[in-house]
Structures are given as C-alpha cells and as structure tokens.
Design a protein around this motif. Structure first.
Motif, short mmCIF file in Angstrom:
data_model
loop_
_atom_site.label_atom_id
_atom_site.label_comp_id
_atom_site.label_asym_id
_atom_site.label_seq_id
_atom_site.Cartn_x
_atom_site.Cartn_y
_atom_site.Cartn_z
N LYS A 54 0.80 -1.22 0.00
CA LYS A 54 0.00 0.00 0.00
C LYS A 54 0.84 1.28 0.00
CE LYS A 54 -3.62 -2.68 1.02
NZ LYS A 54 -4.71 -2.96 0.08
N LEU A 55 2.13 1.17 0.35
CA LEU A 55 2.89 2.34 0.79
C LEU A 55 3.07 3.42 -0.27
CD1 LEU A 55 6.27 2.18 -0.08
CD2 LEU A 55 5.90 0.05 1.12
N HIS A 56 3.26 3.04 -1.53
CA HIS A 56 3.55 4.07 -2.54
C HIS A 56 2.34 4.94 -2.82
CE1 HIS A 56 7.56 2.62 -3.32
NE2 HIS A 56 7.09 1.39 -3.46
N THR A 172 4.60 -1.93 4.85
CA THR A 172 3.22 -2.37 5.01
C THR A 172 3.22 -3.70 5.75
OG1 THR A 172 2.49 -1.26 2.97
CG2 THR A 172 1.11 -3.06 3.79
N VAL A 173 2.44 -3.79 6.84
CA VAL A 173 2.32 -5.02 7.61
C VAL A 173 0.87 -5.50 7.50
CG1 VAL A 173 2.62 -6.14 9.85
CG2 VAL A 173 4.06 -4.18 9.22
N THR A 182 0.50 0.56 7.57
CA THR A 182 1.76 0.93 6.94
C THR A 182 2.43 1.91 7.89
OG1 THR A 182 0.82 0.67 4.73
CG2 THR A 182 2.85 1.95 4.92
N VAL A 183 3.69 1.66 8.20
CA VAL A 183 4.36 2.45 9.23
C VAL A 183 5.80 2.75 8.83
CG1 VAL A 183 5.05 0.38 10.52
CG2 VAL A 183 4.82 2.55 11.73
N ARG A 184 6.26 3.92 9.24
CA ARG A 184 7.65 4.30 9.00
C ARG A 184 8.48 3.84 10.19
NH1 ARG A 184 10.09 7.49 5.48
NH2 ARG A 184 8.15 8.37 4.67
N VAL A 185 9.47 2.99 9.94
CA VAL A 185 10.26 2.41 11.03
C VAL A 185 11.75 2.67 10.80
CG1 VAL A 185 8.58 0.60 11.55
CG2 VAL A 185 10.38 0.16 9.86
N PRO A 186 12.54 2.68 11.88
CA PRO A 186 13.99 2.93 11.72
C PRO A 186 14.68 1.78 11.00
CG PRO A 186 13.49 2.34 13.99
CD PRO A 186 12.17 2.50 13.29
N LEU A 187 15.63 2.10 10.16
CA LEU A 187 16.45 1.07 9.52
C LEU A 187 17.16 0.26 10.60
CD1 LEU A 187 18.09 3.08 6.59
CD2 LEU A 187 16.14 1.52 6.46
N PRO A 377 -3.75 1.51 6.91
CA PRO A 377 -3.52 2.96 6.88
C PRO A 377 -2.10 3.37 7.26
CG PRO A 377 -4.93 2.33 8.72
CD PRO A 377 -4.78 1.13 7.87
N LEU A 378 -1.63 4.41 6.57
CA LEU A 378 -0.29 4.95 6.83
C LEU A 378 -0.30 5.72 8.15
CD1 LEU A 378 2.60 5.61 5.96
CD2 LEU A 378 1.69 7.50 4.61
#
Length: 458
Positions: A54-56, A172-173, A182-187, A377-378
């Motif tokens: 979903k992320l893009h 996206t999980v 969909t979540v922004r996570v640290p590398l 959802p983001l």
C-alpha cells in the motif's frame, strides 16, 4: 542538443550519495547512479508491483506536492524531455492528489496503468508508458529512460529540502495481524519489532514473508529492515504460499521431471517473454529436469528472467517451481561470470500481449491472499516512537547494490539520528546513517548496532 548544468547534476548526485538514497525497493540501486544526461524520459513508478502493498499510493496521496516538486527537479537537472507518472487507474486518492499540483509542471504527465502483475517491473512499466523496449540484460538508460519509485523520490525531497538522510523505511504489515498498517520504522529494526506495531498476531504458528508474496522470502523475527524492505506479510505456516517458499531444490527438480507436461503456459504468460526477451521457462524446465545440456543457450537465457514468480505462483497447472529453479541456475551462472551477450536483441513484442496480462484480483485469489487485501492505513512517523517501542537497531552497511559503506564510528560512541555512521566506499556506494539516538554497541565490517539511550542495552 539539450541543455544540462553539469555542475548542478554532480552536486545533486553527491548529495544523494552522501544521504544514502538508494532505490526503496527491488535491488536498492543507488539513486545518484541513475541520474544521467542521456535521460530523455524519467518515470515515477506508482504501480505497487507486489499484491497487498500500500505504501507508494499512500505516500503519494499524503505528499504529492513534495514528491512532484522533487521529481520535476530531477527531470530538469538531467534535461529529460518528459516526466511521466505511471500510476494504476484504481489508485483514485493518489490520482486526485496528483491532479492538485501537476498543472504547475508543463512537461509532466500521468500514464494510467491497468491492475495487472507485474506492472511495477521497470521494464514492463517503461514499455507501457513509453513504448520503448529495454534489451535483455540491458539498462533503461540505453533507451533514454530512468525509473524511480515514489518513496525513493520522497527520500530525494527530504535529502534536498530538509537535509534528512535515509534513516527509516515505510513498511506495510498485513496478513494475520490484529491491525494491518503501513508504518515508518527505523532502519535496522527487527521484523519482530515491526510486526508488533500491528497488534497481536492472530495465528499460533506464524511465518513472516518479507518483501511481497511473489518475490519476497521467508524470514525469522530477527531479520532486519533495510532500505528495500517494503512489506511483511504474516501468514500461518500451513499456508500454501509459505509451504511453496520453504522449498527443496532437489525435490523441485524431481517433481519437474515427473510432472512437467510442456504445456508452455509458463512461457505464454511470462511478461518478459511477451516483450521479446529470450526467456522460455518451459524449455528450461525440460532441459533442467532431464539434465539435457546440449543446448546451453537455454540456461544462459535464464539471465533474462525478472524472477517475478508468475510462472510458479499462477501459470503452472502442476504447481511446479520454474522461477525458483531458474533463480538457482542464474546464481550459478553469475558466480561463474556468465552474462547475456551485450548484442542480445529482443524479438518483436508478442501479438496479443495485452490479453495475457494477469489481473491482480485473480492473482490474489489464486495465492489465497484476497482476504488480506484490507486497509493498512499509513501511520504518522511518531507512531513507532510512542513508548519507545523500538529501542535497538542493527544497521547493515550494505543495503544497496555496490560496495558496502565504511564504518566511521567506534564502539561506545554517542550518535544522533541522521548522523553518518558509514561513509560511501570507493565506486558505487552510498552512506549509512544512525536511525536512532543512542550509543554504538558493536561495529563490524557488516553492520553497526545502536541502542537507544536509557535502554537495558546501554
């Protein structure tokens, strides 16, 4: 002769190299390496190549203004005549967001794509949007094209206008989780930590499919998020897709020898074959299963395979594994230094190609994934920070094609999020940066571990 400011181009490339911007998906090719004065058409890929991702589309819907601004700057810097946004027709929210800003860019246009797999493959996308065919084993720039996905361009925007290097990744999980997201996570975060952000796992014996159902691989909870990690799909270990991914090459060959009926469906539906590339999975299966090496070109031609997985996950009526076996042979050929000859030219595009596209809805149904195609959802960037949910990261120094970054910190050093901890190496390489504020726990030539200040690890 198009006008290009060589100094401006080199400055942009240097910023992207030092900021660690690599393709946010696929193989992770350093973005600066794609910026080339030969570019005639630059494409923004919003096709979500894998089902369930979903992320893009979500990122484009929320940050269209920033992404289009960076995309236009890239096009102008390399002197591209056209900037084309390739987006699936069904992504209505993202399309509306584009429409709000695109009139400001006269050389920018939208090309609507059908919901078929693998529309996000850059070779397929280039043909769909421009009619240009990339030669087997060739690079898009040979045909004057360059492709960047949505998250990559957003990372370029952040590097240029906010001076933020690549320190995190949208993932996206979905699948057997309580709250798909969909979540922004640290590398460097572990897959287990990322999945925990989606609530409880709803099966007793979970398997983690990282990267997508078609081209992704099974991984343990301890596997790490990198610059190319797009999704984690949680499934029960009894799921057909999981059992297929957990394979044995010797058994795959024996099954091919006993079951392959040479129906040619794998070749008939192969997206690269349809574009004239010399990949014929049915011929490979016949030769590999029977240990017939009289025609070695059959094996060399596997180097034209994109590993999209349609042949084994959709096409084959016997449930055989052409894609996986081809990947085994390709690996052996590459180790031996074998490449497709540079003069390998594609055949004409196959007639009726458009009637052999595989609709994503049918693909998801065939894979047993339709019920997992739900809203994810983001989340805001602060989501993973709530309660300091991710307290330790193990950041790989090689998250991109090319040479690994070179460590520039020592054990015990205090680092801040965004600080360079791995400098680009000589040749094709990009920088690596701390994704948490914390203390360096371990430094090797493969990775650097950072623990948040105040965590048990510090």
């Amino acid at each position: 002769m198009k006008e290009v400011d060589e100094m401006e181009l080199q400055e942009l490339k240097q910023i992207l190299r030092e900021s660690g911007v690599a393709g946010a998906g696929g193989a992770g090719f350093p973005a600066y390496g794609k910026l080339d004065m030969r570019t005639e058409v630059i494409l923004l890929n919003c096709a979500e190549c894998e089902p369930l991702l979903k992320l893009h589309r979500q990122l484009l819907e929320q940050h269209a203004e920033e992404i289009l601004r960076a995309f236009d700057l890239m096009a102008r810097t390399v002197g591209a005549e056209k900037a084309v946004i390739g987006i699936k027709r069904e992504y209505k929210g993202a399309r509306k967001a584009i429409d709000r800003y695109i009139d400001a860019y006269p050389n920018m246009s939208v090309h609507l794509l059908e919901s078929a797999y693998p529309m996000g493959d850059e070779v397929v996308l280039i043909y769909e949007a421009t009619g240009r065919v990339i030669r087997p084993g060739g690079l898009p720039i040979e045909e004057g094209a360059a492709v960047f996905n949505v998250e990559t361009v957003y990372n370029i925007y952040r590097a240029l206008e906010q001076q933020i290097p690549v320190v995190d990744k949208l993932v996206t999980v979905v699948g057997e989780v309580e709250h798909p997201l969909t979540v922004r996570v640290p590398l460097g975060a572990s897959i287990g930590d990322v999945v925990s952000l989606a609530g409880e796992i709803t099966v007793k014996d979970p398997a983690y499919l990282v990267g997508g159902p078609m081209m992704g691989n099974l991984a343990e909870e301890t596997a790490l998020v990198t610059k190319t990690t797009n999704a984690v799909i949680v499934l029960d270990k009894s799921h057909t897709l999981v059992r297929r991914k957990d394979r044995n090459a010797a058994i795959d060959l024996k099954r091919a020898a006993s079951c392959c009926c040479q129906c040619e469906t794998c070749t008939s539906l192969c997206p690269r074959h349809a574009l004239g590339h010399p990949i014929e999975p049915h011929r490979f299966m016949r030769s590999a299963a029977n240990q017939d090496f009289q025609d070695t070109q059959v094996f060399v031609n596997t180097l034209a395979c994109s590993s999209c997985g349609l042949c084994e996950n959709f096409s084959c009526p016997q449930g055989l594994s052409p894609r996986s076996l081809i990947a085994d042979y390709k690996g052996g050929l590459r180790k031996a230094g074998v490449k497709l000859p540079p003069d390998t030219a594609p055949d004409p595009v196959k007639k009726g190609r458009e009637y052999r596209r595989v609709p994503e809805e049918r693909l998801k149904a065939r894979l047993g994934l339709a019920r997992y195609d739900v809203e994810a959802p983001l989340q805001p960037e602060s989501f993973w920070r709530q309660g300091d949910r991710i307290r330790k990261v193990k950041i790989l120094l090689s998250q991109h094609i090319g040479a690994p970054a070179v460590p520039v910190v020592e054990k015990g050093a205090r680092v801040q999020r965004g600080e360079c901890i791995g400098a680009p190496a000589e040749g094709l390489s990009v920088g690596i940066h701390a994704s948490l504020d914390g203390v360096v726990q371990e430094v090797t030539d493969r990775y650097i571990t950072v623990a948040a200040v105040g965590s048990p690890m510090t």
